[in-house]
Motif scaffolding. Structure first.
Motif, PDB file in Angstrom:
ATOM      1  N   GLY A   1       0.821  -1.217   0.000  1.00  0.00           N
ATOM      2  CA  GLY A   1       0.000   0.000   0.000  1.00  0.00           C
ATOM      3  C   GLY A   1       0.846   1.254   0.000  1.00  0.00           C
ATOM      4  N   THR A   2       1.859   1.281   0.849  1.00  0.00           N
ATOM      5  CA  THR A   2       2.761   2.446   0.886  1.00  0.00           C
ATOM      6  C   THR A   2       3.522   2.575  -0.421  1.00  0.00           C
ATOM      7  OG1 THR A   2       3.017   2.165   3.272  1.00  0.00           O
ATOM      8  CG2 THR A   2       4.634   3.541   2.155  1.00  0.00           C
ATOM      9  N   ALA A   3       3.927   1.445  -0.990  1.00  0.00           N
ATOM     10  CA  ALA A   3       4.653   1.473  -2.266  1.00  0.00           C
ATOM     11  C   ALA A   3       3.787   2.088  -3.366  1.00  0.00           C
ATOM     12  CB  ALA A   3       5.079   0.066  -2.651  1.00  0.00           C
ATOM     13  N   ARG A   4       2.497   1.741  -3.397  1.00  0.00           N
ATOM     14  CA  ARG A   4       1.603   2.321  -4.408  1.00  0.00           C
ATOM     15  C   ARG A   4       1.428   3.821  -4.204  1.00  0.00           C
ATOM     16  NH1 ARG A   4      -1.183  -2.604  -3.712  1.00  0.00           N
ATOM     17  NH2 ARG A   4      -2.608  -1.665  -2.202  1.00  0.00           N
ATOM     18  N   ARG A   5       1.317   4.250  -2.945  1.00  0.00           N
ATOM     19  CA  ARG A   5       1.174   5.682  -2.681  1.00  0.00           C
ATOM     20  C   ARG A   5       2.421   6.449  -3.115  1.00  0.00           C
ATOM     21  NH1 ARG A   5      -1.352   3.665   1.981  1.00  0.00           N
ATOM     22  NH2 ARG A   5       0.537   3.940   3.240  1.00  0.00           N
ATOM     23  N   LYS A   6       3.595   5.877  -2.829  1.00  0.00           N
ATOM     24  CA  LYS A   6       4.848   6.517  -3.256  1.00  0.00           C
ATOM     25  C   LYS A   6       4.924   6.586  -4.786  1.00  0.00           C
ATOM     26  CE  LYS A   6       6.962   6.927   0.849  1.00  0.00           C
ATOM     27  NZ  LYS A   6       7.456   8.211   1.405  1.00  0.00           N
ATOM     28  N   LEU A   7       4.498   5.521  -5.433  1.00  0.00           N
ATOM     29  CA  LEU A   7       4.496   5.505  -6.901  1.00  0.00           C
ATOM     30  C   LEU A   7       3.539   6.553  -7.453  1.00  0.00           C
ATOM     31  CD1 LEU A   7       5.154   4.314  -9.675  1.00  0.00           C
ATOM     32  CD2 LEU A   7       3.351   2.588  -9.254  1.00  0.00           C
ATOM     33  N   GLN A   8       2.356   6.639  -6.847  1.00  0.00           N
ATOM     34  CA  GLN A   8       1.381   7.628  -7.312  1.00  0.00           C
ATOM     35  C   GLN A   8       1.927   9.041  -7.171  1.00  0.00           C
ATOM     36  OE1 GLN A   8      -2.361   7.642  -5.206  1.00  0.00           O
ATOM     37  NE2 GLN A   8      -3.430   8.662  -6.895  1.00  0.00           N
ATOM     38  N   GLU A   9       2.659   9.311  -6.076  1.00  0.00           N
ATOM     39  CA  GLU A   9       3.260  10.629  -5.894  1.00  0.00           C
ATOM     40  C   GLU A   9       4.279  10.907  -6.995  1.00  0.00           C
ATOM     41  OE1 GLU A   9       3.367  14.228  -4.164  1.00  0.00           O
ATOM     42  OE2 GLU A   9       2.189  12.568  -3.329  1.00  0.00           O
ATOM     43  N   ALA A  10       5.088   9.879  -7.329  1.00  0.00           N
ATOM     44  CA  ALA A  10       6.068  10.037  -8.408  1.00  0.00           C
ATOM     45  C   ALA A  10       5.380  10.310  -9.737  1.00  0.00           C
ATOM     46  CB  ALA A  10       6.939   8.790  -8.498  1.00  0.00           C
ATOM     47  N   GLU A  11       4.277   9.599  -9.989  1.00  0.00           N
ATOM     48  CA  GLU A  11       3.536   9.804 -11.241  1.00  0.00           C
ATOM     49  C   GLU A  11       2.926  11.199 -11.300  1.00  0.00           C
ATOM     50  OE1 GLU A  11       2.109   5.137 -11.844  1.00  0.00           O
ATOM     51  OE2 GLU A  11       0.838   6.583 -10.785  1.00  0.00           O
ATOM     52  N   ASP A  12       2.355  11.641 -10.192  1.00  0.00           N
ATOM     53  CA  ASP A  12       1.753  12.980 -10.150  1.00  0.00           C
ATOM     54  C   ASP A  12       2.801  14.062 -10.394  1.00  0.00           C
ATOM     55  OD1 ASP A  12      -0.656  11.802  -9.629  1.00  0.00           O
ATOM     56  OD2 ASP A  12      -0.649  12.230  -7.469  1.00  0.00           O
ATOM     57  N   ILE A  13       3.969  13.882  -9.783  1.00  0.00           N
ATOM     58  CA  ILE A  13       5.040  14.867  -9.971  1.00  0.00           C
ATOM     59  C   ILE A  13       5.502  14.881 -11.425  1.00  0.00           C
ATOM     60  CG2 ILE A  13       7.455  15.375  -9.407  1.00  0.00           C
ATOM     61  CD1 ILE A  13       6.855  14.498  -6.545  1.00  0.00           C
ATOM     62  N   GLY A  14       5.586  13.698 -12.033  1.00  0.00           N
ATOM     63  CA  GLY A  14       5.978  13.639 -13.442  1.00  0.00           C
ATOM     64  C   GLY A  14       4.978  14.357 -14.337  1.00  0.00           C
ATOM     65  N   GLU A  15       3.696  14.149 -14.078  1.00  0.00           N
ATOM     66  CA  GLU A  15       2.661  14.827 -14.856  1.00  0.00           C
ATOM     67  C   GLU A  15       2.737  16.341 -14.673  1.00  0.00           C
ATOM     68  OE1 GLU A  15      -0.627  15.535 -17.293  1.00  0.00           O
ATOM     69  OE2 GLU A  15       0.729  13.823 -17.087  1.00  0.00           O
ATOM     70  N   ARG A  16       3.014  16.758 -13.453  1.00  0.00           N
ATOM     71  CA  ARG A  16       3.136  18.187 -13.168  1.00  0.00           C
ATOM     72  C   ARG A  16       4.338  18.777 -13.912  1.00  0.00           C
ATOM     73  NH1 ARG A  16       3.390  20.371  -6.946  1.00  0.00           N
ATOM     74  NH2 ARG A  16       2.861  22.560  -7.332  1.00  0.00           N
ATOM     75  N   ALA A  17       5.446  18.041 -13.906  1.00  0.00           N
ATOM     76  CA  ALA A  17       6.641  18.507 -14.608  1.00  0.00           C
ATOM     77  C   ALA A  17       6.385  18.617 -16.103  1.00  0.00           C
ATOM     78  CB  ALA A  17       7.807  17.559 -14.337  1.00  0.00           C
ATOM     79  N   TYR A  18       5.633  17.660 -16.651  1.00  0.00           N
ATOM     80  CA  TYR A  18       5.330  17.678 -18.078  1.00  0.00           C
ATOM     81  C   TYR A  18       4.513  18.914 -18.450  1.00  0.00           C
ATOM     82  CZ  TYR A  18       3.969  15.814 -22.654  1.00  0.00           C
ATOM     83  OH  TYR A  18       3.785  15.639 -24.005  1.00  0.00           O
ATOM     84  N   LYS A  19       3.549  19.261 -17.603  1.00  0.00           N
ATOM     85  CA  LYS A  19       2.734  20.451 -17.865  1.00  0.00           C
ATOM     86  C   LYS A  19       3.567  21.721 -17.758  1.00  0.00           C
ATOM     87  CE  LYS A  19      -1.696  18.461 -16.419  1.00  0.00           C
ATOM     88  NZ  LYS A  19      -2.794  18.493 -15.413  1.00  0.00           N
ATOM     89  N   LEU A  20       4.493  21.771 -16.781  1.00  0.00           N
ATOM     90  CA  LEU A  20       5.331  22.966 -16.632  1.00  0.00           C
ATOM     91  C   LEU A  20       6.274  23.142 -17.812  1.00  0.00           C
ATOM     92  CD1 LEU A  20       6.250  22.913 -12.820  1.00  0.00           C
ATOM     93  CD2 LEU A  20       4.590  24.365 -13.986  1.00  0.00           C
ATOM     94  N   LEU A  21       6.678  22.041 -18.449  1.00  0.00           N
ATOM     95  CA  LEU A  21       7.550  22.152 -19.620  1.00  0.00           C
ATOM     96  C   LEU A  21       6.877  22.932 -20.748  1.00  0.00           C
ATOM     97  CD1 LEU A  21       9.334  18.689 -19.990  1.00  0.00           C
ATOM     98  CD2 LEU A  21      10.378  20.909 -19.567  1.00  0.00           C
ATOM     99  N   ALA A  22       5.548  22.867 -20.788  1.00  0.00           N
ATOM    100  CA  ALA A  22       4.825  23.576 -21.850  1.00  0.00           C
ATOM    101  C   ALA A  22       5.047  25.077 -21.784  1.00  0.00           C
ATOM    102  CB  ALA A  22       3.333  23.265 -21.760  1.00  0.00           C
ATOM    103  N   GLU A  23       5.382  25.601 -20.605  1.00  0.00           N
ATOM    104  CA  GLU A  23       5.547  27.050 -20.454  1.00  0.00           C
ATOM    105  C   GLU A  23       6.766  27.580 -21.201  1.00  0.00           C
ATOM    106  OE1 GLU A  23       3.229  28.667 -19.389  1.00  0.00           O
ATOM    107  OE2 GLU A  23       2.108  27.428 -17.987  1.00  0.00           O
ATOM    108  N   VAL A  24       7.750  26.712 -21.495  1.00  0.00           N
ATOM    109  CA  VAL A  24       8.927  27.191 -22.227  1.00  0.00           C
ATOM    110  C   VAL A  24       8.827  26.898 -23.718  1.00  0.00           C
ATOM    111  CG1 VAL A  24      10.516  27.162 -20.285  1.00  0.00           C
ATOM    112  CG2 VAL A  24      10.198  25.079 -21.622  1.00  0.00           C
ATOM    113  N   SER A  25       7.692  26.374 -24.154  1.00  0.00           N
ATOM    114  CA  SER A  25       7.476  26.206 -25.585  1.00  0.00           C
ATOM    115  C   SER A  25       7.444  27.576 -26.261  1.00  0.00           C
ATOM    116  CB  SER A  25       6.158  25.472 -25.821  1.00  0.00           C
ATOM    117  OG  SER A  25       5.859  25.404 -27.192  1.00  0.00           O
ATOM    118  N   GLY A  26       8.215  27.731 -27.312  1.00  0.00           N
ATOM    119  CA  GLY A  26       8.231  29.002 -28.036  1.00  0.00           C
ATOM    120  C   GLY A  26       9.141  30.052 -27.450  1.00  0.00           C
TER     121      GLY A  26
END
Length: 462
Positions: free
Chosen positions: A66-91
């Protein structure tokens, strides 16, 4: 067969690795004017990815599923957040924005006392806009890399969005002064009491119109009036900053942009009508004993009219006609407010412009563009531009001084509107004659900005 948790961890690891590779690629780009803003942003994203990687590692070493899944979900959420922030430097790279203008823009930002980390990005959108990005908050302990990148940024980040490629003619970039006006609008404090009678009359008209349509003028409606009024005043403040920083060039840039991209009334919850904004700018251009209008006419033999380069901006109707049209897209309350607010904002215009001038006079007096500067700029520098000599220095004084960006923008607009037929042409498709000449003018102005900036750096004492 691998367990689902293991497969998800492998997928997240691949996702974060791809994000890391993208940040490495972006760090290798050349940014216009060696702008450090995008690099700080990329460092922030890289730090965020490192936080995600740390959570993924913890997930892999965790024995409790259970803890392993929560840690993984946090990593996934952070990755998604980083991907969205990358869009700000487009152009933001130098292939999208003219390299030469970024340093002068940052000089404006510095002189206006805007301390926020700021960068410019372009997109194939017919729009100039200022975006404010607040400091991101981490729900859990961030990585040291992320904490360092976060501390290296002056929050909130300001992103100035500009049109790309097809609409990046240098003279049009005078609109950037308006966007920077949004960044300092809260420091401009007009005395609204000077138009108290007009405000009361406005409220009475709105109340009468609402009652005639079966709607009360209660607390909710009054709050909406305050919101829309504040939005419109902010736009006039930004127009005032644009006018004070670059004079007629801002008028031409705004009206030219509206002509090419937004041939509507321009009226909305966020903006007063384009016709009203143009009218207020014309009043300012014509004010004073030796006004911008006087100088422009004397130097170019062309009268500065309100529709000189924007004849197709439609006139906004008044009263019942406007109210009826606005009902097609707004509620009764918003339609009534937008209809009856126009006379009040018109009366506030000179008050707002005066307050903006007072603030800029106190903050950055050397940045103010005057009719005397225009008089010099539309003399020899404009004449020489007709001979393909980029305007670089002012000889109006004891020693030559590099021309400022505002001067080059005004020279460019005067050439574009009154001297384009004097720009030599190498021949080609007759239907593209104006385009060739305009592009040649654009390149000359970019070279003028580049060389004047080099001259300024060369002559600086440090």
């Amino acid at each position: 067969m691998p367990q689902p948790l293991l497969l998800a961890q492998q997928a997240c690891s691949f996702f974060l690795a791809r994000l890391e590779a993208e940040t490495v690629r972006l760090k290798g780009l050349t940014f216009p004017g060696h702008d450090i803003g995008p690099r700080k942003w990329i460092n922030l994203v890289a730090g965020l990815i490192s936080s995600g990687r740390a959570f993924l590692d913890e997930s892999r070493s965790e024995t409790d599923p259970g803890t392993a899944r929560r840690k993984l979900q946090e990593a996934e959420d952070i990755g998604e957040r980083a991907y969205k922030l990358l869009a700000e430097v487009s152009g933001t790279d130098a292939t999208q924005i003219p390299h030469e203008i970024i340093a002068p823009f940052h000089s404006w930002i510095r002189d206006l006392k805007i301390d926020n980390t700021t960068f410019f990005r372009a997109a194939h959108l017919s729009n100039y806009e200022l975006w404010t990005v607040p400091e991101p908050k981490m729900r859990t302990k961030p990585s040291p890399t992320f904490s360092k990148a976060l501390a290296d940024i002056a929050w909130p980040v300001l992103i100035v969005a500009v049109p790309a490629r097809a609409m990046d003619m240098l003279p049009h970039f005078a609109v950037v002064a308006h966007e920077l006006g949004h960044a300092i609008h809260h420091l401009i404090k007009p005395d609204l009491k000077l138009a108290e009678n007009e405000r009361r009359a406005c409220e009475a008209r709105i109340e009468a119109r609402l009652q005639a349509n079966g709607t009360p003028f209660g607390q909710e409606e009054q709050l909406r009036l305050t919101e829309i009024t504040d939005n419109w005043i902010e736009e006039i403040k930004a127009d005032a900053v644009g006018h004070i920083l670059v004079g007629p060039a801002y008028f031409f840039a705004l009206c030219g942009f509206l002509e090419l991209a937004l041939r509507t009334y321009g009226i909305a919850e966020t903006h007063p009508p384009s016709q009203l904004r143009r009218q207020l700018l014309m009043q300012e251009l014509a004010s004073g004993s030796s006004s911008f209008s006087d100088v422009f006419l004397r130097r170019t033999q062309v009268a500065l009219s309100d529709d000189l380069n924007s004849p197709n901006i439609p006139a906004c109707p008044h009263g019942d006609d406007l109210f009826s049209e606005l009902l097609d897209q707004y509620s009764v309350t918003e339609a009534a407010i937008c209809t009856e607010l126009i006379p009040y904002i018109a009366s506030l215009g000179p008050i707002v412009f005066a307050a903006a001038r007072s603030h800029l006079q106190e903050t950055c007096p050397d940045l103010i563009y005057t009719s005397d500067k225009l008089d010099y700029d539309l003399g020899d520098p404009l004449t020489m531009l007709s001979y393909l000599v980029p305007p670089i220095e002012s000889n109006d004084g004891a020693a030559p001084k590099p021309l400022g960006l505002a001067s080059i923008l005004n020279i460019g607009w005067a050439a574009l509107l009154t001297r384009l037929d004097q720009i030599p042409d190498k021949g080609g498709d007759p239907s593209k004659l104006d385009a060739r000449r305009s592009d040649q003018l654009h390149q000359l102005l970019l070279k003028a900005v580049e060389l004047s900036e080099a001259s300024r750096l060369w002559s600086s004492p440090t």
